[in-house]
Design a protein around this motif. Structure first.
Motif, PDB file in Angstrom:
ATOM      1  N   THR A  98       0.826  -1.203   0.000  1.00 37.31           N
ATOM      2  CA  THR A  98       0.000   0.000   0.000  1.00 37.31           C
ATOM      3  C   THR A  98       0.864   1.259   0.000  1.00 37.31           C
ATOM      4  OG1 THR A  98      -1.776  -1.119   1.196  1.00 37.31           O
ATOM      5  CG2 THR A  98      -1.786   1.289   1.229  1.00 37.31           C
ATOM      6  N   ILE A  99       0.572   2.166  -0.931  1.00 33.32           N
ATOM      7  CA  ILE A  99       1.200   3.483  -0.962  1.00 33.32           C
ATOM      8  C   ILE A  99       0.238   4.460  -0.297  1.00 33.32           C
ATOM      9  CG2 ILE A  99       2.172   5.309  -2.404  1.00 33.32           C
ATOM     10  CD1 ILE A  99       2.536   3.219  -4.617  1.00 33.32           C
ATOM     11  N   THR A 100       0.728   5.195   0.703  1.00 30.18           N
ATOM     12  CA  THR A 100      -0.097   6.166   1.414  1.00 30.18           C
ATOM     13  C   THR A 100       0.473   7.564   1.226  1.00 30.18           C
ATOM     14  OG1 THR A 100      -0.696   4.517   3.097  1.00 30.18           O
ATOM     15  CG2 THR A 100      -1.054   6.830   3.652  1.00 30.18           C
ATOM     16  N   ASN A 101      -0.366   8.482   0.811  1.00 33.51           N
ATOM     17  CA  ASN A 101       0.030   9.886   0.651  1.00 33.51           C
ATOM     18  C   ASN A 101      -0.098  10.581   2.000  1.00 33.51           C
ATOM     19  OD1 ASN A 101       0.387  12.579   0.094  1.00 33.51           O
ATOM     20  ND2 ASN A 101      -1.019  12.641  -1.641  1.00 33.51           N
ATOM     21  N   ARG A 102       1.021  10.889   2.632  1.00 33.69           N
ATOM     22  CA  ARG A 102       1.022  11.515   3.949  1.00 33.69           C
ATOM     23  C   ARG A 102       1.293  13.018   3.874  1.00 33.69           C
ATOM     24  NH1 ARG A 102       0.414   7.492   7.422  1.00 33.69           N
ATOM     25  NH2 ARG A 102       1.341   5.450   7.059  1.00 33.69           N
ATOM     26  N   GLY A 103       1.326  13.562   2.673  1.00 29.32           N
ATOM     27  CA  GLY A 103       1.575  14.987   2.513  1.00 29.32           C
ATOM     28  C   GLY A 103       0.299  15.807   2.564  1.00 29.32           C
ATOM     29  N   VAL A 104       0.480  17.122   2.549  1.00 24.50           N
ATOM     30  CA  VAL A 104      -0.652  18.042   2.550  1.00 24.50           C
ATOM     31  C   VAL A 104      -1.349  18.050   1.191  1.00 24.50           C
ATOM     32  CG1 VAL A 104      -1.308  20.469   2.782  1.00 24.50           C
ATOM     33  CG2 VAL A 104       0.388  19.483   4.340  1.00 24.50           C
ATOM     34  N   ASN A 105      -0.578  17.860   0.121  1.00 27.63           N
ATOM     35  CA  ASN A 105      -1.115  17.983  -1.236  1.00 27.63           C
ATOM     36  C   ASN A 105      -1.378  16.626  -1.880  1.00 27.63           C
ATOM     37  OD1 ASN A 105      -0.796  20.784  -1.037  1.00 27.63           O
ATOM     38  ND2 ASN A 105       1.283  20.706  -1.857  1.00 27.63           N
ATOM     39  N   ASP A 106      -2.289  16.607  -2.849  1.00 25.49           N
ATOM     40  CA  ASP A 106      -2.434  15.442  -3.717  1.00 25.49           C
ATOM     41  C   ASP A 106      -1.131  15.232  -4.488  1.00 25.49           C
ATOM     42  OD1 ASP A 106      -5.005  15.653  -2.799  1.00 25.49           O
ATOM     43  OD2 ASP A 106      -5.861  16.300  -4.727  1.00 25.49           O
ATOM     44  N   ALA A 139      -4.369  13.593  -0.897  1.00 22.16           N
ATOM     45  CA  ALA A 139      -3.809  13.743   0.437  1.00 22.16           C
ATOM     46  C   ALA A 139      -4.594  12.905   1.440  1.00 22.16           C
ATOM     47  CB  ALA A 139      -3.828  15.204   0.844  1.00 22.16           C
ATOM     48  N   ASP A 140      -3.867  12.174   2.293  1.00 25.80           N
ATOM     49  CA  ASP A 140      -4.439  11.260   3.293  1.00 25.80           C
ATOM     50  C   ASP A 140      -5.039  10.003   2.678  1.00 25.80           C
ATOM     51  OD1 ASP A 140      -3.843  12.787   5.600  1.00 25.80           O
ATOM     52  OD2 ASP A 140      -5.559  14.075   5.209  1.00 25.80           O
ATOM     53  N   GLY A 141      -4.916   9.851   1.361  1.00 27.93           N
ATOM     54  CA  GLY A 141      -5.446   8.667   0.702  1.00 27.93           C
ATOM     55  C   GLY A 141      -4.381   7.589   0.526  1.00 27.93           C
ATOM     56  N   SER A 142      -4.803   6.457   0.007  1.00 28.96           N
ATOM     57  CA  SER A 142      -3.869   5.360  -0.239  1.00 28.96           C
ATOM     58  C   SER A 142      -4.369   4.539  -1.412  1.00 28.96           C
ATOM     59  CB  SER A 142      -3.710   4.471   1.003  1.00 28.96           C
ATOM     60  OG  SER A 142      -4.934   3.857   1.346  1.00 28.96           O
TER      61      SER A 142
END
Length: 356
Positions: free
Chosen positions: A267-275, A311-314
């Motif tokens: 799983t890749i998780t976006n932990r940044g503020v931006n998409d 952002a905050d998605g995976s």
């Protein structure tokens, strides 16, 4: 670390005359570095928790004194132990939202977290301000039936700690580091009025041993009489514009059969503020006659693709490897990077041993 402000929205659903918010369940795992079953539990969680990590929480307490994990806040860790146990107890042991789920099966831990995520909760927890020095937390009661004095626990946990443990475990995630409430036993908070925010602000005392890029602030509110968890929430300690994580980074399937098919995913998780949009490369390192299919976000690709994650998605990368009746060992290697994060490439390897 730059000061960052976070405003985390909540999902509101109308139930009669009460607004309810979406629950983020909290799993608390008590474990040791000498217990063989604890290594098995950690491996299972590392493989199966990432897809639901955006909507649920796990905190792992490494409770043995021989390991280095209790060096920073043994008092806070022992408080969580005494919350659920008196005298001796077995490990691994998982409590979810205050309920004892024992030593497994591990699949029940994950399915319980998944099924509770998104159900209605009587309390909203938001990180209304987060800087390099402090965190501000806002608690808002949504259900008058839960009015009263409860316990607020706020702590720092850390991912991706590498340590060679006696039980063979080398990678440690969601590790409890320190309580940051005024009391190491958590702080009492009075929640008496619906829709009346209660704000608490805490200093962040960070140890130089901790990698802030892998640290999170976890907050949860618990009824100390029943141990029922009202709500939980988590946020990265450091949240730059662009940041991602990948887990697990290594998986192996071994089979005595020469004709074997294995399905593995990460799983890749976006932990940044931006998409962000990630570059995903796939390298097939396979014996002659073997085949493999690679996927990103559920779509098949051969050598290269891109994967967009909010952002905050995976999202998931995966591979199906088929030995086609030929013994040997083969690897599918993924390389993941963001054009917004120069010089960083994360590698994931899926290994199949057939006829082993």
């Amino acid at each position: 670390m730059r000061g960052t402000k976070l405003l985390l929205g909540s999902l509101f659903v109308w139930f009669g005359l009460v607004w309810c918010v979406s629950r983020m369940p909290v799993g608390e795992l008590f474990t040791t570095t000498w217990c063989t079953y604890c290594d098995d539990a950690a491996y299972y969680i590392d493989e199966n928790f990432p897809p639901i990590e955006p909507v649920s929480i796990i905190v792992r307490y490494e409770v043995d004194e021989e390991a280095p994990f209790d060096d920073y806040d043994a008092t806070g860790m022992n408080d969580r132990v005494s919350t659920y146990f008196s005298g001796s107890y077995g490990v691994p042991n998982m409590h979810i939202d205050g309920t004892d789920y024992g030593s497994g099966p591990y699949s029940t831990w994950i399915s319980t977290l998944e099924s509770r995520a998104g159900t209605s909760a009587p309390l909203d927890i938001s990180f209304s301000d987060l800087t390099e020095d402090s965190v501000e937390i806002t608690l808002t009661l949504e259900d008058p039936a839960y009015a009263g004095t409860h316990q607020l626990n706020v702590m720092i946990i850390e991912d991706s700690i590498y340590y060679s443990a006696p039980n063979g475990q080398t990678l440690f995630n969601q590790i409890f580091r320190s309580t940051i409430t005024n009391s190491p036993y958590g702080d009492n908070v009075s929640l008496s009025t619906v829709k009346s925010p209660v704000v608490r602000k805490y200093a962040l005392d960070l140890h130089p041993d901790w990698d802030v890029n892998n640290c999170f602030v976890v907050a949860f509110v618990q009824n100390t009489s029943t141990n029922e968890m009202l709500q939980g929430n988590r946020t990265p300690l450091l949240r730059p514009n662009y940041m991602f994580s990948v887990a697990p980074k290594f998986q192996t399937v071994s089979s005595i059969a020469e004709d074997t098919t294995a399905n593995m995913n990460s799983t890749i998780t976006n932990r940044g503020v931006n998409d962000d949009t990630y570059d995903v490369y796939a390298d097939l390192l396979l014996p002659g006659g073997w085949t493999a299919n690679t996927y990103a976000g559920g779509s098949s690709f051969s050598t290269f693709t891109t994967l967009s994650i909010v952002a905050d998605g995976s999202d998931v990368i995966s591979a199906t490897i088929n030995s086609n009746g030929i013994s040997g060992s083969g690897t599918v290697r993924f390389r993941i990077s963001s054009p917004n994060i120069p010089d960083r490439v994360d590698t994931v390897e899926f290994v199949l041993n057939a006829g082993a």
